[in-house]
Design a protein around this motif. Structure first.
Motif, PDB file in Angstrom:
ATOM      1  N   GLU A  14       0.817  -1.207   0.000  1.00 13.71           N
ATOM      2  CA  GLU A  14       0.000   0.000   0.000  1.00 13.71           C
ATOM      3  C   GLU A  14       0.850   1.256   0.000  1.00 13.71           C
ATOM      4  O   GLU A  14       0.398   2.330  -0.309  1.00 13.71           O
ATOM      5  CB  GLU A  14      -0.923   0.015   1.222  1.00 13.71           C
ATOM      6  N   MET A  17       5.070   2.510   4.250  1.00 10.55           N
ATOM      7  CA  MET A  17       4.827   2.005   5.597  1.00 10.55           C
ATOM      8  C   MET A  17       4.502   0.520   5.553  1.00 10.55           C
ATOM      9  O   MET A  17       4.956  -0.259   6.385  1.00 10.55           O
ATOM     10  CB  MET A  17       3.653   2.760   6.234  1.00 10.55           C
ATOM     11  N   SER A  60       7.195   8.647  -2.633  1.00 14.55           N
ATOM     12  CA  SER A  60       6.849   8.331  -1.252  1.00 14.55           C
ATOM     13  C   SER A  60       7.748   7.223  -0.697  1.00 14.55           C
ATOM     14  O   SER A  60       8.132   7.263   0.468  1.00 14.55           O
ATOM     15  CB  SER A  60       5.370   7.943  -1.149  1.00 14.55           C
ATOM     16  N   TYR A 100       0.374   3.314  12.149  1.00 19.64           N
ATOM     17  CA  TYR A 100      -0.057   2.748  10.879  1.00 19.64           C
ATOM     18  C   TYR A 100      -0.556   1.316  11.072  1.00 19.64           C
ATOM     19  O   TYR A 100      -1.538   0.902  10.468  1.00 19.64           O
ATOM     20  CB  TYR A 100       1.080   2.781   9.859  1.00 19.64           C
ATOM     21  N   ILE A 103      -3.969   1.459  12.363  1.00 15.95           N
ATOM     22  CA  ILE A 103      -4.905   1.858  11.313  1.00 15.95           C
ATOM     23  C   ILE A 103      -5.218   0.679  10.382  1.00 15.95           C
ATOM     24  O   ILE A 103      -6.351   0.460   9.988  1.00 15.95           O
ATOM     25  CB  ILE A 103      -4.314   3.059  10.521  1.00 15.95           C
ATOM     26  N   VAL A 106      -7.635  -1.528  12.121  1.00 20.32           N
ATOM     27  CA  VAL A 106      -8.982  -0.961  12.088  1.00 20.32           C
ATOM     28  C   VAL A 106      -9.594  -1.147  10.705  1.00 20.32           C
ATOM     29  O   VAL A 106     -10.783  -1.454  10.569  1.00 20.32           O
ATOM     30  CB  VAL A 106      -8.954   0.535  12.463  1.00 20.32           C
ATOM     31  N   ALA A 107      -8.757  -0.979   9.662  1.00 17.15           N
ATOM     32  CA  ALA A 107      -9.258  -1.151   8.296  1.00 17.15           C
ATOM     33  C   ALA A 107      -9.846  -2.549   8.153  1.00 17.15           C
ATOM     34  O   ALA A 107     -10.907  -2.736   7.561  1.00 17.15           O
ATOM     35  CB  ALA A 107      -8.137  -0.927   7.291  1.00 17.15           C
ATOM     36  N   LEU A 110     -13.148  -2.666  10.018  1.00 18.28           N
ATOM     37  CA  LEU A 110     -14.198  -1.985   9.251  1.00 18.28           C
ATOM     38  C   LEU A 110     -14.706  -2.872   8.119  1.00 18.28           C
ATOM     39  O   LEU A 110     -15.901  -2.964   7.878  1.00 18.28           O
ATOM     40  CB  LEU A 110     -13.677  -0.671   8.678  1.00 18.28           C
TER      41      LEU A 110
ATOM     42  N   LEU B  88     -14.641  -1.779  -0.691  1.00 19.59           N
ATOM     43  CA  LEU B  88     -13.691  -0.674  -0.644  1.00 19.59           C
ATOM     44  C   LEU B  88     -12.289  -1.248  -0.782  1.00 19.59           C
ATOM     45  O   LEU B  88     -12.002  -2.324  -0.278  1.00 19.59           O
ATOM     46  CB  LEU B  88     -13.807   0.062   0.694  1.00 19.59           C
ATOM     47  N   GLN B  90      -8.225  -1.551  -0.124  1.00 23.33           N
ATOM     48  CA  GLN B  90      -7.445  -1.492   1.114  1.00 23.33           C
ATOM     49  C   GLN B  90      -7.043  -0.036   1.403  1.00 23.33           C
ATOM     50  O   GLN B  90      -7.142   0.436   2.528  1.00 23.33           O
ATOM     51  CB  GLN B  90      -6.201  -2.378   0.969  1.00 23.33           C
ATOM     52  N   ALA B  91      -6.624   0.667   0.350  1.00 20.87           N
ATOM     53  CA  ALA B  91      -6.208   2.063   0.524  1.00 20.87           C
ATOM     54  C   ALA B  91      -7.355   2.905   1.063  1.00 20.87           C
ATOM     55  O   ALA B  91      -7.180   3.708   1.981  1.00 20.87           O
ATOM     56  CB  ALA B  91      -5.721   2.624  -0.810  1.00 20.87           C
ATOM     57  N   LEU B  93      -9.986   1.824   2.757  1.00 18.93           N
ATOM     58  CA  LEU B  93     -10.284   1.407   4.130  1.00 18.93           C
ATOM     59  C   LEU B  93      -9.304   2.028   5.119  1.00 18.93           C
ATOM     60  O   LEU B  93      -9.691   2.481   6.190  1.00 18.93           O
ATOM     61  CB  LEU B  93     -10.227  -0.123   4.239  1.00 18.93           C
ATOM     62  N   GLU B  94      -8.027   2.039   4.744  1.00 22.17           N
ATOM     63  CA  GLU B  94      -7.022   2.631   5.631  1.00 22.17           C
ATOM     64  C   GLU B  94      -7.275   4.125   5.815  1.00 22.17           C
ATOM     65  O   GLU B  94      -7.253   4.641   6.937  1.00 22.17           O
ATOM     66  CB  GLU B  94      -5.612   2.406   5.056  1.00 22.17           C
ATOM     67  N   SER B  97     -10.199   4.652   8.027  1.00 25.20           N
ATOM     68  CA  SER B  97      -9.881   4.388   9.432  1.00 25.20           C
ATOM     69  C   SER B  97      -9.221   5.601  10.071  1.00 25.20           C
ATOM     70  O   SER B  97      -9.548   5.983  11.195  1.00 25.20           O
ATOM     71  CB  SER B  97      -8.927   3.198   9.556  1.00 25.20           C
ATOM     72  N   ILE B  98      -8.289   6.194   9.336  1.00 24.93           N
ATOM     73  CA  ILE B  98      -7.597   7.360   9.876  1.00 24.93           C
ATOM     74  C   ILE B  98      -8.592   8.480  10.136  1.00 24.93           C
ATOM     75  O   ILE B  98      -8.603   9.094  11.203  1.00 24.93           O
ATOM     76  CB  ILE B  98      -6.496   7.847   8.902  1.00 24.93           C
ATOM     77  N   TYR B 101     -10.794   7.925  13.209  1.00 27.03           N
ATOM     78  CA  TYR B 101     -10.142   8.119  14.511  1.00 27.03           C
ATOM     79  C   TYR B 101      -9.672   9.530  14.758  1.00 27.03           C
ATOM     80  O   TYR B 101      -9.535   9.955  15.892  1.00 27.03           O
ATOM     81  CB  TYR B 101      -8.959   7.151  14.664  1.00 27.03           C
ATOM     82  N   ILE B 113       0.467   9.516   7.928  1.00 33.84           N
ATOM     83  CA  ILE B 113       0.306   8.216   8.579  1.00 33.84           C
ATOM     84  C   ILE B 113       0.474   7.084   7.572  1.00 33.84           C
ATOM     85  O   ILE B 113       1.165   6.105   7.836  1.00 33.84           O
ATOM     86  CB  ILE B 113      -1.081   8.113   9.260  1.00 33.84           C
ATOM     87  N   ARG B 114      -0.134   7.230   6.420  1.00 33.25           N
ATOM     88  CA  ARG B 114      -0.062   6.141   5.435  1.00 33.25           C
ATOM     89  C   ARG B 114       1.244   6.170   4.639  1.00 33.25           C
ATOM     90  O   ARG B 114       1.612   5.193   4.020  1.00 33.25           O
ATOM     91  CB  ARG B 114      -1.248   6.186   4.476  1.00 33.25           C
ATOM     92  N   VAL B 116       1.750   7.603   1.942  1.00 35.49           N
ATOM     93  CA  VAL B 116       1.495   7.737   0.505  1.00 35.49           C
ATOM     94  C   VAL B 116       0.399   8.760   0.241  1.00 35.49           C
ATOM     95  O   VAL B 116      -0.366   9.107   1.138  1.00 35.49           O
ATOM     96  CB  VAL B 116       1.040   6.402  -0.150  1.00 35.49           C
TER      97      VAL B 116
END
Lengths: 244, 187
Positions: A14, A17, A60, A100, A103, A106-107, A110, B88, B90-91, B93-94, B97-98, B101, B113-114, B116
Motif C-alpha cells: 500500500e 509504511m 513516497s 499505521y 490503522i 482498524v481497516a 471496518l 472498498l 485497502q487504501a 479502508l485505511e 480508518s484514519i 479516529y 500516517i499512510r 502515501v
C-alpha cells in the motif's frame, strides 16, 4: 535473512509504511528495537529491485528510504549527552509504525463490519414519492372516484363523437381574424368554458391560433376569464363595456 | 404491562415511514414531546420490536433509530433487490480508518500516517458519501478538514464512532503526529 527478500513488487504494498511493516514482520523484529542498518539495507534493496514505479509512488518510497538512512546515520553518530533529550532517533518512526499498524488493523475491522452489516436490510422508502405526497406546496387534494369517473365520461363522450371531416387546407387566418372568431364564439354562447372554446380546434396550428387570439382578447380587455379552483374549469365571458 | 401513551403510536408511525435513522432530539423536535418522554417511548418500542419478535426489528444506528428487516428475510431480499455491494479498496479502508479516529483531519495528516498520497482513496470515499468536508484547518494553506458521515456509520453498522475498537495505543493528537517534521526542525 537475505534468502529471498527481493521477490515482491512494490505494487503489492500500500505504500512505504506497508513495505516497512512487511520487512519487520517477515523477520519478527521487535519494533521497539529495530535494527535500523539492516532494515534500511533491505528496504533499499526492494527499491532497487522495483523496475517500474510511477513518480508519485516512487517519491513516497524514496522519502521513507531517506528517512531510514537519516535515522541510521544518527544512530552511528555519538549521542549528545544533554540537549537532545537523549531521545532514540528511532522513536518517531516507531510511533509512526505503531499508528499505521493500528490503522491497518482498524481497516480490517471496518471491512468485517461492513460485511456483517450487509446482512441487514434497512427499511427503504421511495423518498421522492413521499416528498411529493407530503410536499408543503400544493399537495394533491384527495379526490373521489365519482369525480374521476365523471371526467372520464365527459372525455369519452366527446371522443366517441364522430370526428369532423377535416380538410387539409392551409389555415392562414390572421390574428385579427382569429380574434374575431373567438369573440364571436364567446359572444354567441354568452360565455363558455375554455375547454369548449378549444374543443373544435383539431390541429396544433389552429389550437395555437385560438389560444393566442384568446390571450390577445384578454389583453385588449374584450374578454374576461375566471377560474374558481386550482386546475378547475376556466370560464370565459365577454367583457361588458358599460361596466368599465 | 406498560401504559400505552398516544406518543408511542406517534413515534412508531414516524419511524415506520422514515428511511433514515431518526435521533432522539429530532423526534422530540418533530413531535413536540420532551426528549425524556421520547427516550422512554423508544425503549418500549425497542422492546416491542426486538429482533426475533417480528419479521423486522428496530435498531439503534448512526445515532438514531430505524427499522430493519429480520435476518431470516435477508437471502430473499437479496434475491428480490439483488443489491450490489461494492468493496472498498485497502487504501480506501485505511484512509477511512484514519479519518474515523482523527476527524476532523487534513489530507496531509492522513498522508503522513499512510506514507502515501491519499487523493484517490479520499475521492472515492467522498463519492460514496462516507466522508465529507468539514471546513478548513486554521493552519498555513488553510487545508480542508475531513470527517465521516452518517452514511459511514450506517454502512458499517455503527451507532457512533465510540463503537470502533478502542485505540490500543495513544494516537498522537494532530500536530503531534508531525513527528518527522518535528525531527527535521531539530537539525
Amino acid at each position: 535473512m537475505t534468502d529471498a527478500p527481493l521477490k515482491f513488487h512494490l505494487d503489492h504494498f500500500e505504500g512505504p509504511m506497508d513495505l516497512l511493516i512487511h520487512l519487520l514482520e517477515k523477520d519478527k523484529i521487535d519494533i521497539y528495537d529495530i535494527p535500523i542498518a539492516e532494515i534500511s539495507d533491505q528496504y533499499l534493496a526492494y527499491l532497487h529491485d522495483a523496475e517500474s514505479m510511477n513518480l508519485e509512488i516512487a517519491s513516497s518510497f524514496l522519502l521513507m528510504a531517506a528517512n531510514l538512512v537519516r535515522i541510521k546515520v544518527r544512530m552511528l553518530l555519538p549521542r549528545r549527552r544533554e540537549g537532545d533529550d537523549g531521545e532514540d532517533p528511532r522513536t518517531p518512526l516507531v510511533e509512526q509504525i505503531l499508528e499505521y499498524r493500528f490503522i491497518k488493523e482498524v481497516a480490517g475491522v471496518l471491512e468485517e463490519k461492513a460485511r456483517k452489516e450487509a446482512v441487514y436490510h434497512p427499511r427503504l422508502i421511495d423518498q421522492k414519492e413521499l416528498a411529493k405526497t407530503y410536499a408543503k406546496k400544493a399537495p394533491l387534494r384527495p379526490m373521489s372516484v365519482e369525480q374521476l369517473t365523471e371526467i372520464y365520461q365527459s372525455l369519452m363522450t366527446h371522443y366517441l363523437e364522430d370526428p369532423p371531416i377535416v380538410t387539409l387546407a392551409r389555415n392562414d387566418l390572421s390574428m385579427a381574424q382569429w380574434m374575431e372568431r373567438v369573440l364571436t364564439k364567446v359572444q354567441a354562447a354568452d360565455g363558455l368554458y375554455f375547454t369548449t372554446l378549444l374543443r373544435d380546434e383539431r390541429t396544433r396550428g389552429t389550437l395555437v391560433g385560438c389560444f393566442l387570439a384568446l390571450l390577445e382578447c384578454l389583453h385588449n380587455e374584450r374578454l374576461e376569464v375566471r377560474q374558481d379552483t386550482r386546475f378547475g374549469k376556466i370560464w370565459i365571458w365577454p367583457k361588458d363595456d358599460e361596466q368599465v | 404491562m406498560t401504559i400505552e401513551t398516544p406518543y408511542k403510536k406517534i413515534i412508531e408511525g414516524i419511524l415506520f415511514v422514515t428511511d433514515e435513522p431518526l435521533s432522539v432530539p429530532r423526534l422530540a423536535e418533530t413531535t413536540k414531546i420532551g426528549e425524556a418522554e421520547v427516550k422512554s417511548v423508544l425503549t418500549e418500542l425497542m422492546d416491542d420490536y426486538a429482533p426475533g419478535k417480528h419479521g423486522f426489528h428496530l435498531r439503534r444506528i448512526a445515532g438514531g433509530y430505524r427499522f430493519f428487516a429480520g435476518e431470516e428475510a435477508t437471502p430473499y431480499l437479496n434475491e428480490l433487490f439483488s443489491p450490489r455491494y461494492q468493496k472498498l479498496s485497502q487504501a480506501a479502508l485505511e484512509t477511512l480508518s484514519i479519518i474515523a479516529y482523527k476527524e476532523p483531519v487534513t489530507r496531509g495528516e492522513m498522508e503522513l500516517i499512510r506514507g502515501v498520497n491519499c487523493d484517490g482513496p479520499l475521492r472515492s470515499l467522498q463519492e460514496r458519501g462516507l466522508v465529507e468536508e468539514r471546513g478548513r484547518k486554521d493552519a498555513p494553506g488553510r487545508p480542508v478538514l475531513f470527517g465521516t458521515t452518517k452514511t459511514f456509520l450506517s454502512v458499517f453498522g455503527l451507532d457512533s464512532l465510540m463503537d470502533l475498537p478502542e485505540a490500543k495505543w495513544r494516537l498522537p493528537q494532530s500536530g503531534e503526529t508531525a513527528s518527522l517534521t518535528e525531527d527535521n526542525r531539530e537539525e
